[in-house]
Design a protein around this motif. Sequence first.
Motif, PDB file in Angstrom:
ATOM      1  N   ALA A  49      42.434  31.063  43.336  1.00  0.00           N
ATOM      2  CA  ALA A  49      43.306  30.075  43.153  1.00  0.00           C
ATOM      3  C   ALA A  49      42.597  28.616  43.474  1.00  0.00           C
ATOM      4  O   ALA A  49      41.685  28.546  44.481  1.00  0.00           O
ATOM      5  CB  ALA A  49      44.624  30.276  43.979  1.00  0.00           C
ATOM      6  N   SER A  50      42.991  27.616  42.986  1.00  0.00           N
ATOM      7  CA  SER A  50      42.652  26.118  43.145  1.00  0.00           C
ATOM      8  C   SER A  50      41.433  26.116  43.967  1.00  0.00           C
ATOM      9  O   SER A  50      40.328  25.905  43.458  1.00  0.00           O
ATOM     10  CB  SER A  50      43.880  25.589  43.786  1.00  0.00           C
ATOM     11  OG  SER A  50      45.251  25.745  43.088  1.00  0.00           O
ATOM     12  N   ALA A  51      41.344  25.613  45.302  1.00  0.00           N
ATOM     13  CA  ALA A  51      40.127  25.280  45.927  1.00  0.00           C
ATOM     14  C   ALA A  51      39.360  26.204  46.078  1.00  0.00           C
ATOM     15  O   ALA A  51      38.027  25.950  45.836  1.00  0.00           O
ATOM     16  CB  ALA A  51      40.300  24.608  47.325  1.00  0.00           C
ATOM     17  N   LEU A  54      37.404  26.477  42.607  1.00  0.00           N
ATOM     18  CA  LEU A  54      36.327  25.404  42.252  1.00  0.00           C
ATOM     19  C   LEU A  54      35.149  25.487  42.929  1.00  0.00           C
ATOM     20  O   LEU A  54      33.955  25.409  42.796  1.00  0.00           O
ATOM     21  CB  LEU A  54      36.913  24.049  42.834  1.00  0.00           C
ATOM     22  CG  LEU A  54      38.288  23.751  42.014  1.00  0.00           C
ATOM     23  CD1 LEU A  54      38.866  22.218  42.212  1.00  0.00           C
ATOM     24  CD2 LEU A  54      37.745  23.591  40.343  1.00  0.00           C
ATOM     25  N   VAL A  99      42.442  34.243  37.348  1.00  0.00           N
ATOM     26  CA  VAL A  99      43.126  33.167  37.892  1.00  0.00           C
ATOM     27  C   VAL A  99      44.590  33.548  37.283  1.00  0.00           C
ATOM     28  O   VAL A  99      44.846  33.461  35.795  1.00  0.00           O
ATOM     29  CB  VAL A  99      42.728  31.627  37.292  1.00  0.00           C
ATOM     30  CG1 VAL A  99      43.574  30.560  37.637  1.00  0.00           C
ATOM     31  CG2 VAL A  99      41.173  31.406  38.103  1.00  0.00           C
ATOM     32  N   THR A 101      47.740  31.855  36.177  1.00  0.00           N
ATOM     33  CA  THR A 101      48.210  30.574  35.749  1.00  0.00           C
ATOM     34  C   THR A 101      49.631  30.342  36.101  1.00  0.00           C
ATOM     35  O   THR A 101      49.933  29.179  36.377  1.00  0.00           O
ATOM     36  CB  THR A 101      47.891  30.288  34.089  1.00  0.00           C
ATOM     37  OG1 THR A 101      48.793  31.409  33.524  1.00  0.00           O
ATOM     38  CG2 THR A 101      46.568  30.505  33.484  1.00  0.00           C
ATOM     39  N   SER A 104      48.674  29.455  40.005  1.00  0.00           N
ATOM     40  CA  SER A 104      47.942  28.159  39.993  1.00  0.00           C
ATOM     41  C   SER A 104      47.729  27.401  38.621  1.00  0.00           C
ATOM     42  O   SER A 104      46.997  27.178  37.738  1.00  0.00           O
ATOM     43  CB  SER A 104      46.441  28.637  40.140  1.00  0.00           C
ATOM     44  OG  SER A 104      46.085  29.324  41.448  1.00  0.00           O
ATOM     45  N   ASP A 106      47.912  24.386  38.279  1.00  0.00           N
ATOM     46  CA  ASP A 106      46.909  23.302  38.154  1.00  0.00           C
ATOM     47  C   ASP A 106      45.793  23.661  37.496  1.00  0.00           C
ATOM     48  O   ASP A 106      45.288  22.590  37.025  1.00  0.00           O
ATOM     49  CB  ASP A 106      46.930  22.806  39.762  1.00  0.00           C
ATOM     50  CG  ASP A 106      46.022  23.606  40.485  1.00  0.00           C
ATOM     51  OD1 ASP A 106      46.655  25.009  40.478  1.00  0.00           O
ATOM     52  OD2 ASP A 106      45.318  23.523  41.421  1.00  0.00           O
ATOM     53  N   LEU A 107      45.137  24.973  37.881  1.00  0.00           N
ATOM     54  CA  LEU A 107      44.281  25.163  37.185  1.00  0.00           C
ATOM     55  C   LEU A 107      44.340  25.486  35.655  1.00  0.00           C
ATOM     56  O   LEU A 107      43.487  24.973  34.862  1.00  0.00           O
ATOM     57  CB  LEU A 107      43.523  26.485  37.802  1.00  0.00           C
ATOM     58  CG  LEU A 107      42.959  26.417  38.937  1.00  0.00           C
ATOM     59  CD1 LEU A 107      42.296  27.596  39.755  1.00  0.00           C
ATOM     60  CD2 LEU A 107      41.804  25.290  39.107  1.00  0.00           C
ATOM     61  N   ARG A 110      44.312  21.820  34.329  1.00  0.00           N
ATOM     62  CA  ARG A 110      42.940  21.288  34.512  1.00  0.00           C
ATOM     63  C   ARG A 110      41.858  21.723  33.345  1.00  0.00           C
ATOM     64  O   ARG A 110      41.476  20.917  32.912  1.00  0.00           O
ATOM     65  CB  ARG A 110      42.335  21.388  35.791  1.00  0.00           C
ATOM     66  CG  ARG A 110      41.081  21.013  35.929  1.00  0.00           C
ATOM     67  CD  ARG A 110      40.454  21.078  37.392  1.00  0.00           C
ATOM     68  NE  ARG A 110      39.148  20.515  37.531  1.00  0.00           N
ATOM     69  CZ  ARG A 110      38.682  20.291  38.572  1.00  0.00           C
ATOM     70  NH1 ARG A 110      39.119  20.387  39.680  1.00  0.00           N
ATOM     71  NH2 ARG A 110      37.420  19.699  38.512  1.00  0.00           N
TER      72      ARG A 110
END
Length: 150
Positions: A49-51, A54, A99, A101, A104, A106-107, A110
């Motif tokens: 997820a998120s951080a 990335l 992931v 969705t 998360s 945000d991903l 994005r």
Amino acid sequence: MTTATTDSLHIVCPHCDAVNRLPQSRLREQPACGKCQKDLFTGQPVDLASARFLKHVERSDIPVLVDFWAPWCGPCRSMAPFYAQAAKTLEPAFRVVKVNTEASPDLGARFNIRSIPTLALFVGGVEVARQPGATDANGIIAWARDKARL
């Protein structure tokens, strides 16, 4: 690739997210994380997820194959065992991740995910290919290798 030497790769640990530097020749030797001592490759997709996502995409010197999915999606659930099977074949040349969705969003936003499941391939922190729709393990493996040129 952003390696320190041409023989060295940065591999993000799927357990503690530490960035490990590993000689490319050791990829297939079941390497362990220098920080947590757990296997760097498990043969299973890593839920991110998120951080965490990335960090894996931006810091890994191996291609990162992503399945954007949601738990309510029938095709996503039917593809899940094929994706897990593909992970066993693709690792350690790839980091294979999932992931959710829903967890998360945000991903999903994005990366402009408009349908699920969607496979995306990242190389050097950049998305290089995308394929919407469910497929079987052989299709996942062939697509990833072709798009990564491995």
